[in-house]
Design a protein around this motif. Structure first.
Motif, mmCIF file in Angstrom:
data_model
loop_
_atom_site.group_PDB
_atom_site.id
_atom_site.type_symbol
_atom_site.label_atom_id
_atom_site.label_comp_id
_atom_site.label_asym_id
_atom_site.label_seq_id
_atom_site.Cartn_x
_atom_site.Cartn_y
_atom_site.Cartn_z
ATOM 1 N N TYR A 176 -4.757 9.151 -8.248
ATOM 2 C CA TYR A 176 -4.302 8.487 -8.466
ATOM 3 C C TYR A 176 -5.654 7.658 -9.067
ATOM 4 O O TYR A 176 -5.047 6.430 -10.411
ATOM 5 C CB TYR A 176 -4.663 7.552 -6.538
ATOM 6 N N ARG A 177 -6.581 7.857 -9.085
ATOM 7 C CA ARG A 177 -7.770 6.934 -9.850
ATOM 8 C C ARG A 177 -7.465 7.672 -11.171
ATOM 9 O O ARG A 177 -7.256 7.084 -12.727
ATOM 10 C CB ARG A 177 -8.911 7.430 -9.720
ATOM 11 N N ALA A 178 -7.371 8.997 -12.419
ATOM 12 C CA ALA A 178 -6.723 9.200 -13.445
ATOM 13 C C ALA A 178 -5.591 8.719 -13.776
ATOM 14 O O ALA A 178 -5.821 8.593 -15.251
ATOM 15 C CB ALA A 178 -6.592 11.424 -12.602
ATOM 16 N N VAL A 207 5.298 7.911 -9.025
ATOM 17 C CA VAL A 207 3.559 8.417 -8.845
ATOM 18 C C VAL A 207 3.565 9.625 -7.538
ATOM 19 O O VAL A 207 2.688 10.319 -7.182
ATOM 20 C CB VAL A 207 2.987 7.603 -8.547
ATOM 21 N N ARG A 208 3.932 8.683 -6.349
ATOM 22 C CA ARG A 208 3.116 9.025 -4.895
ATOM 23 C C ARG A 208 3.909 10.678 -5.007
ATOM 24 O O ARG A 208 3.459 12.192 -4.563
ATOM 25 C CB ARG A 208 3.318 8.509 -3.823
ATOM 26 N N ALA A 209 4.799 10.436 -5.602
ATOM 27 C CA ALA A 209 5.700 12.108 -5.090
ATOM 28 C C ALA A 209 5.528 12.946 -5.879
ATOM 29 O O ALA A 209 5.164 13.743 -5.501
ATOM 30 C CB ALA A 209 7.299 11.749 -5.126
ATOM 31 N N ARG A 214 -5.655 8.903 1.894
ATOM 32 C CA ARG A 214 -4.479 7.627 2.634
ATOM 33 C C ARG A 214 -3.380 8.213 3.001
ATOM 34 O O ARG A 214 -3.328 7.269 4.032
ATOM 35 C CB ARG A 214 -4.268 6.559 1.409
ATOM 36 N N ASP A 215 -3.125 8.986 3.412
ATOM 37 C CA ASP A 215 -2.281 9.705 3.675
ATOM 38 C C ASP A 215 -2.188 11.292 4.060
ATOM 39 O O ASP A 215 -1.194 11.795 3.640
ATOM 40 C CB ASP A 215 -0.773 9.045 2.404
ATOM 41 N N VAL A 216 -3.153 12.149 4.007
ATOM 42 C CA VAL A 216 -2.899 13.482 3.815
ATOM 43 C C VAL A 216 -3.347 14.007 5.270
ATOM 44 O O VAL A 216 -2.324 14.866 5.625
ATOM 45 C CB VAL A 216 -4.805 14.122 3.354
ATOM 46 N N LYS A 274 -8.978 -6.589 -0.359
ATOM 47 C CA LYS A 274 -7.333 -6.932 -0.969
ATOM 48 C C LYS A 274 -6.842 -4.816 -0.959
ATOM 49 O O LYS A 274 -5.864 -5.219 -1.089
ATOM 50 C CB LYS A 274 -8.063 -6.686 -2.555
ATOM 51 N N ARG A 275 -8.507 -4.144 -1.184
ATOM 52 C CA ARG A 275 -7.717 -3.065 -1.089
ATOM 53 C C ARG A 275 -6.586 -2.784 0.198
ATOM 54 O O ARG A 275 -5.860 -1.808 0.711
ATOM 55 C CB ARG A 275 -8.351 -1.944 -1.504
ATOM 56 N N ASP A 276 -7.632 -2.724 0.949
ATOM 57 C CA ASP A 276 -7.164 -2.250 2.641
ATOM 58 C C ASP A 276 -6.056 -2.387 2.793
ATOM 59 O O ASP A 276 -5.392 -2.256 3.395
ATOM 60 C CB ASP A 276 -8.251 -2.437 3.465
HETATM 61 O O1 DC Z 1 -10.227 6.538 -2.301
HETATM 62 P P1 DC Z 1 -10.825 5.982 -3.034
HETATM 63 O O2 DC Z 1 -10.761 4.969 -3.223
HETATM 64 O O3 DC Z 1 -10.794 6.864 -4.506
HETATM 65 O O4 DC Z 1 -8.783 5.554 -3.558
HETATM 66 C C1 DC Z 1 -8.719 5.318 -4.583
HETATM 67 C C2 DC Z 1 -7.210 4.561 -4.427
HETATM 68 O O5 DC Z 1 -5.867 5.611 -4.837
HETATM 69 C C3 DC Z 1 -6.501 3.602 -2.946
HETATM 70 O O6 DC Z 1 -7.524 2.411 -3.002
HETATM 71 C C4 DC Z 1 -5.724 3.888 -2.783
HETATM 72 C C5 DC Z 1 -4.895 5.033 -3.506
HETATM 73 N N1 DC Z 1 -5.601 6.430 -2.524
HETATM 74 C C6 DC Z 1 -3.989 6.560 -2.357
HETATM 75 O O7 DC Z 1 -3.029 5.869 -2.399
HETATM 76 N N2 DC Z 1 -2.923 8.246 -1.192
HETATM 77 C C7 DC Z 1 -4.294 8.623 -1.407
HETATM 78 N N3 DC Z 1 -3.809 9.492 -0.906
HETATM 79 C C8 DC Z 1 -5.400 8.665 -1.916
HETATM 80 C C9 DC Z 1 -5.440 7.134 -2.590
#
Ligand code: DC
Length: 240
Positions: free
Chosen positions: A39-41, A107-109, A129-131, A178-180
Motif C-alpha cells: 500500500y505504501r509503494a 486498489v485493495r482488490a 490489517r486484513d490478512v 488518525k490512521r487507527d
Molecule cells: O503496516 P503499515 O504501517 O506499513 O501499513 C501502512 C498502511 O497501509 C496502513 O495504515 C493501512 C494500510 N494497510 C491496509 O489497509 N491493509 C493491509 N493489509 C496493510 C496495510
C-alpha cells in the motif's frame, strides 16, 4: 507433498507486527509478506506522479504497477517497475496519505490478488490489517497483535529518532490515532480481530518474548495439524 503453512498477523500501526513477522520468518525460513509495504509503494508512486487525489488514476496505477518485494537478511526491499523504493515508502508524506489510498476498494482488490498469489507459493508469514480476515481467512495461525497507544507511540518515535527525523511525541501519537480511526472505520476490509484469531497485547514484552510466545503457538498449531516435519523444524530451531 507438505501443505504450505500460512501465518497471518493483523494489528494497528506500532503493534510490533513487522518485527514479530520478520523474526518468525527468519527463525523458520519462511517468506515474510509485508502487505503494508505494498500500500505504501502505491501511495509513494501516486504522490510522486502528482495523482494522489485522483482516485481513478490511482486505480489505474494499482492495475499497472509491477511491484516486487524481496525479503533478504531480515529486510524487505521494495521495487516498483524495477526501481528500488525501500526507503522512500517510509516517509512522513507516505505515512500521512497511505490510509486514504488503502481505502480504495479497487486498489485493495489488486493488492489482495497479488498477496494471495504470493501466499500460494510457499510457507509464509503475512502481516497487515486484513490478512487474517480477507487475504488468508484460512491461515493456519491467526494473530491479532495489539499494544497500548503510549507504547506504540514510543516505538514509532524511536524509529524516527533512529533515522534522525525530528518529530514530537504528540505528532506521532496524532498520526497513529488518525490512521487507527481510518483503518478500523473504513467500509472495505476494516482492521478487526478475526473471530478465530488469538488476541495478544505485547505492551510489556520485548520482541524476543513476543517471538517465544508466537513460536509456541505455531508449534501447537503444527502439532494439531500433524505437520510433523515442520513441527520438528520448529523444535530444532527453538533449541538454537
Ligand atoms: O503496516 P503499515 O504501517 O506499513 O501499513 C501502512 C498502511 O497501509 C496502513 O495504515 C493501512 C494500510 N494497510 C491496509 O489497509 N491493509 C493491509 N493489509 C496493510 C496495510
Amino acid at each position: 507433498m507438505l501443505k504450505k503453512i500460512v501465518i497471518a498477523i493483523d494489528g494497528p500501526a506500532g503493534s510490533g507486527k513487522s518485527t514479530a513477522a520478520k523474526n518468525i520468518a527468519q527463525k523458520l525460513g519462511f517468506t515474510y509478506l509485508d502487505t503494508g509495504a505494498m500500500y505504501r509503494a502505491i501511495t509513494f508512486l501516486a504522490l510522486r506522479s502528482g495523482i494522489v487525489d485522483n482516485i481513478s488514476a490511482v486505480i489505474d496505477l494499482a492495475r499497472e504497477i509491477d511491484l516486487k518485494l524481496k525479503f533478504e537478511n531480515g529486510v524487505t526491499r521494495v521495487f516498483v517497475n524495477d526501481e528500488e523504493v525501500t526507503k522512500e515508502i517510509r516517509s512522513a508524506e507516505v505515512n500521512a496519505k497511505v490510509s486514504d489510498i488503502s481505502r480504495i476498494p479497487e486498489v485493495r482488490a489488486e493488492l489482495v490478488k497479488m498477496q494471495k498469489k504470493l501466499g500460494s507459493e510457499g510457507n509464509i508469514v503475512a502481516e497487515g490489517r486484513d490478512v487474517t480476515t480477507v487475504v488468508f481467512p484460512d491461515a493456519d495461525l491467526k494473530v491479532f497483535l495489539t499494544a497500548s497507544i503510549d507504547v506504540r507511540t514510543k516505538r514509532r518515535l524511536r524509529e524516527f529518532q533512529d533515522k534522525n527525523i525530528s518529530i514530537s511525541y504528540d505528532e506521532v501519537q496524532e498520526n497513529l490515532e488518525k490512521r487507527d480511526r481510518i483503518d478500523s472505520g473504513r467500509k472495505v476490509s476494516p482492521l478487526r480481530k478475526a473471530e478465530d484469531a488469538i488476541e495478544f497485547d505485547n505492551s510489556a514484552l520485548t520482541p524476543e518474548q513476543d517471538l517465544d510466545f508466537l513460536i509456541l503457538k505455531i508449534k501447537d498449531v503444527l502439532n494439531k495439524n500433524n505437520n510433523e516435519s515442520l513441527g520438528n523444524m520448529v523444535n530444532e530451531q527453538q533449541s538454537d
